[in-house]
Enzyme design. Structure first.
Site, mmCIF file in Angstrom:
data_model
loop_
_atom_site.group_PDB
_atom_site.id
_atom_site.type_symbol
_atom_site.label_atom_id
_atom_site.label_comp_id
_atom_site.label_asym_id
_atom_site.label_seq_id
_atom_site.Cartn_x
_atom_site.Cartn_y
_atom_site.Cartn_z
ATOM 1 N N SER A 536 -14.966 -27.245 27.505
ATOM 2 C CA SER A 536 -15.621 -27.755 26.314
ATOM 3 C C SER A 536 -15.157 -26.923 25.109
ATOM 4 C CB SER A 536 -17.138 -27.742 26.493
ATOM 5 O OG SER A 536 -17.766 -28.535 25.518
ATOM 6 N N ASP A 616 -16.015 -38.447 30.767
ATOM 7 C CA ASP A 616 -16.491 -37.531 29.731
ATOM 8 C C ASP A 616 -16.393 -38.219 28.376
ATOM 9 O OD1 ASP A 616 -17.167 -35.483 28.064
ATOM 10 O OD2 ASP A 616 -15.580 -34.122 28.702
ATOM 11 N N HIS A 648 -18.372 -34.565 31.839
ATOM 12 C CA HIS A 648 -18.083 -33.278 31.202
ATOM 13 C C HIS A 648 -18.113 -32.140 32.214
ATOM 14 C CE1 HIS A 648 -17.343 -31.314 27.431
ATOM 15 N NE2 HIS A 648 -18.372 -30.512 27.533
#
Length: 673
Positions: A536, A616, A648
């Protein structure tokens, strides 16, 4: 002589038996994952859920257990279904309501406290979740994703479901934003709150209309609660015209029997997590003051219902309030994150100073008090131990573990404590980091170093257990693991968090490199065998480091932001890029160009593993594909790992095993002596 040799052999054998084994992915996937503790009203039992991965079936079945408050042996109550969750006690402690998929769809069930006489309560076509039990024991509140025009009309919902299933076209048409979120495309349905009798009769849609109630959460406790007189429900909703670009949620109330809703608490930022005091005079909640900023400081506030005004209790405390509960109708207990640890504080409901009940030595949550206020339960975890349930006195002191589900397995594993380092950044800011040493650590040996960069960016590494980025697994593979908490990290004050706004590759990069300098100088670290990995925002930082340093042998970028312009237009929670980069790319193109890793591709040289989940929607698939393409065009050694069935996070057991193995193989390929 024979006796001496035999003695030596036996001593050697005993040493081998006593030697702990490296903590591997296989070991991690055998752990019981404890969550959702619920203390019975009579204070005698704690119900909780346990997830234990089934690697062969690639699922994580979840069942409900109970453990007595004296800490005697826990007992499993449910065996049917693969998803039994959210146990909630009836007021007389004789029944447990819970959510289960045992009937083929997710519904609310009830069972006796000993697990017998299980019965299905709801039969909603659109399923049910999030159950709460009213204090009078006559009503339940739950959530369901229904068609707004149908509400509680089950036959109407079923007709719409059937029509969608039978339609030959699966095309989606949208005229507004937030059309997808995390891993799902939004359809015609909306999440609503419902009340229903404990016999499953008389369901009422409490929040009709074309909005999700509660809205997607910024994290923390439930965003709805039932009043102690069982007369109304307080809930959170966001009524802004464009929720994709707004964090402005407010608190409303509605009668438990249904009717007109009333806006009770409003402000420019997020008001959330309402919870009534036992006497019904107060409503506590968490709040933020800056609209559009999901990482503004979470404060604890109390609304006095008679006076009609709120008091912010923690305005002078420069830490986020993570969770809270009422000790009694005059005092609240709340948790705060501080330098990678959690402490439990107690504060008067009318304001004043707070005091610590349990000091921060690890991470604790799920705090609940017995009705007499003398005893509390909570969950606790650390960087070297997964979650277990504890009991303590409300006066403070050391907690006593009620559960020991993982003791036998962990006793055989080599788990290292998290050590700490404090480093000075170029601007003289103090930067904190955690360090995990390999099993059998020898100070005279040189170890390869693996830096883990956390996501967020408003997140932090702490004394907490992770199944997705487990430092113990990396350490057991022979790495000195270093986990820096640079600018943007939570638990170090709000200014430290805010310093990353509009500065993603600036001070945070300097902070990380200062920690790199520190680690490289350790006599047992090999500065020529360093790698870094992140997901991320951590993946963004890896992408940024690709264009700004050549000190690493390899990188791992997992669901990382590569091109800020395309990310801003394809992610779903639009308030995030709007706040972080002071507008959208067409508003502030220079800032997007300055901090986008995609503008520095010509400087990419470090071998990189790119990992991406196809589901995601926070950092969409194209970000990883763009990065991999850039690396390949630049002739940089690179590998792409794509999970079609993950978002994610990598969650499925076999996918998790593959992820760890691929990451370790890649890093090992470039850091072996």
């Amino acid at each position: 002589m024979v006796i001496m040799r035999l003695l030596a052999f036996l001593l050697c054998a005993c040493a081998l038996v006593a030697q702990k084994l490296p903590f591997t992915v296989d070991t991690m996937l055998k752990l019981a994952r404890i969550s959702e503790p619920a203390l019975s009203p009579n204070g005698r039992m704690v119900a909780f859920t346990v997830q234990t991965p089934d690697v062969d079936k690639n699922i994580q079945p979840q069942q409900i257990y109970v453990v007595p408050m004296d800490g005697s042996t826990p007992r499993q109550l449910t065996t049917e279904g693969t998803a039994n969750s959210r146990p909630k006690w009836s007021p007389d402690s004789r029944q447990i309501y819970f959510v289960s998929n045992r009937s083929g769809s997710q519904q609310i069930w009830a069972m006796d406290a000993d697990g017998t006489r299980a019965r299905q309560v709801t039969r909603f076509a659109t399923e049910a979740d999030g159950v709460l039990v009213a204090a009078n024991g006559k009503k339940l509140v739950f959530t369901s994703n229904v068609y707004p025009e149908c509400g509680a009309d089950n036959s109407c919902n079923q007709r719409n479901l059937d029509a969608e299933a039978q339609s030959k076209t699966k095309a989606r048409i949208y005229t507004s934003l937030l059309y997808r979120h995390w891993t799902e495309w939004h359809g015609k349905r909306r999440e609503h709150l419902f009340s229903v009798g404990t016999d499953g009769i008389g369901a009422v849609d409490l929040t009709p209309g074309d909005r999700d109630v509660p809205p997607f959460s910024l994290g923390g406790p439930d965003d709805y609660d039932i009043a102690p007189d069982s007369g109304e429900v307080a809930y959170v909703t966001n009524t802004d015209a464009e929720p994709a670009n707004s964090t402005n949620s407010d608190i409303y109330t509605v009668p438990l029997e249904g009717g007109d809703a009333k806006k009770l608490i409003a402000g420019p930022g997020a008001e959330m997590s309402p919870k009534y005091s036992a006497d019904g005079k107060y409503l506590a909640y968490r709040m933020q003051v800056r609209p559009g900023y999901e990482s503004d400081r979470f404060r604890l506030a109390v609304f006095d219902r008679a006076a009609g005004k709120s008091t912010v209790l923690t305005e002078g405390l420069d830490r986020w309030v993570e969770s809270f509960t009422w000790l009694n109708s005059t005092q609240l207990a709340f948790t705060i994150e501080d330098r990678g640890r959690t402490s439990l504080q107690l504060i008067p409901a009318t304001g004043g100073g707070s005091r610590s009940i349990i000091a921060g030595a690890s991470t604790l949550d799920d705090v609940q008090f017995t009705l007499d206020g003398r005893t509390l339960i909570y969950t606790e975890q650390s960087g070297s131990r997964p979650t277990e349930i504890y009991r303590a006195t409300s006066g403070g002191g050391t907690g006593v573990a009620l559960t020991h589900l993982n003791d036998a397995l962990l006793a055989r594993a080599a788990l290292a404590p998290l050590e700490e380092a404090n480093v000075e950044a170029p601007d003289r800011t103090r930067v904190h980091a955690f360090v995990v040493k390999p099993p059998g650590f020898v100070e005279t040996q040189k170890y390869p170093v693996l830096f883990l960069i956390h996501g967020g960016p408003q997140g932090a590494w702490g004394e907490s257990w992770s199944y997705r980025w487990n430092a113990q697994i990396f350490a057991s593979a022979g790495y000195l693991v270093v986990m820096p908490n640079p600018r943007g990290s939570t638990g170090y004050g709000q200014k430290f968090i805010d310093d990353i706004n509009g500065d993603w590759g600036g001070k945070a990069f300097d902070d990380i490199m200062a920690v790199v300098d520190y680690a490289a100088g350790l006599k047992y670290a090999d500065p020529d065998r360093m790698s870094a990995a992140g997901a991320s925002y951590g993946g963004y930082m890896i992408d940024w480091m690709l264009g700004h340093t050549t000190r690493f042998k390899s990188f791992v970028s997992h669901d990382g932001v590569f091109d800020l312009r395309s990310e801003a237009a394809s992610t779903e929670e639009l308030w995030f890029p709007s706040w972080e980069f002071k507008g959208f790319p067409w508003d502030n193109p220079d800032m997007y160009a300055r901090w986008s890793p995609s503008y520095f591709v010509k400087d990419f040289k470090t071998p990189t593993l790119v990992v991406q989940g196809e589901l995601d929607y926070r950092v969409p698939l194209d970000q990883g594909l763009q990065l991999f393409t850039a690396l390949q065009i630049q002739k940089v050694p690179s590998k792409l790992l794509v999970f079609p069935d993950e978002g994610h996070w990598v969650l499925k057991p076999q996918n998790s095993a593959l992820w760890y193995q691929t990451v370790l193989d890649w890093v090992g390929q470039w850091t072996r002596p």
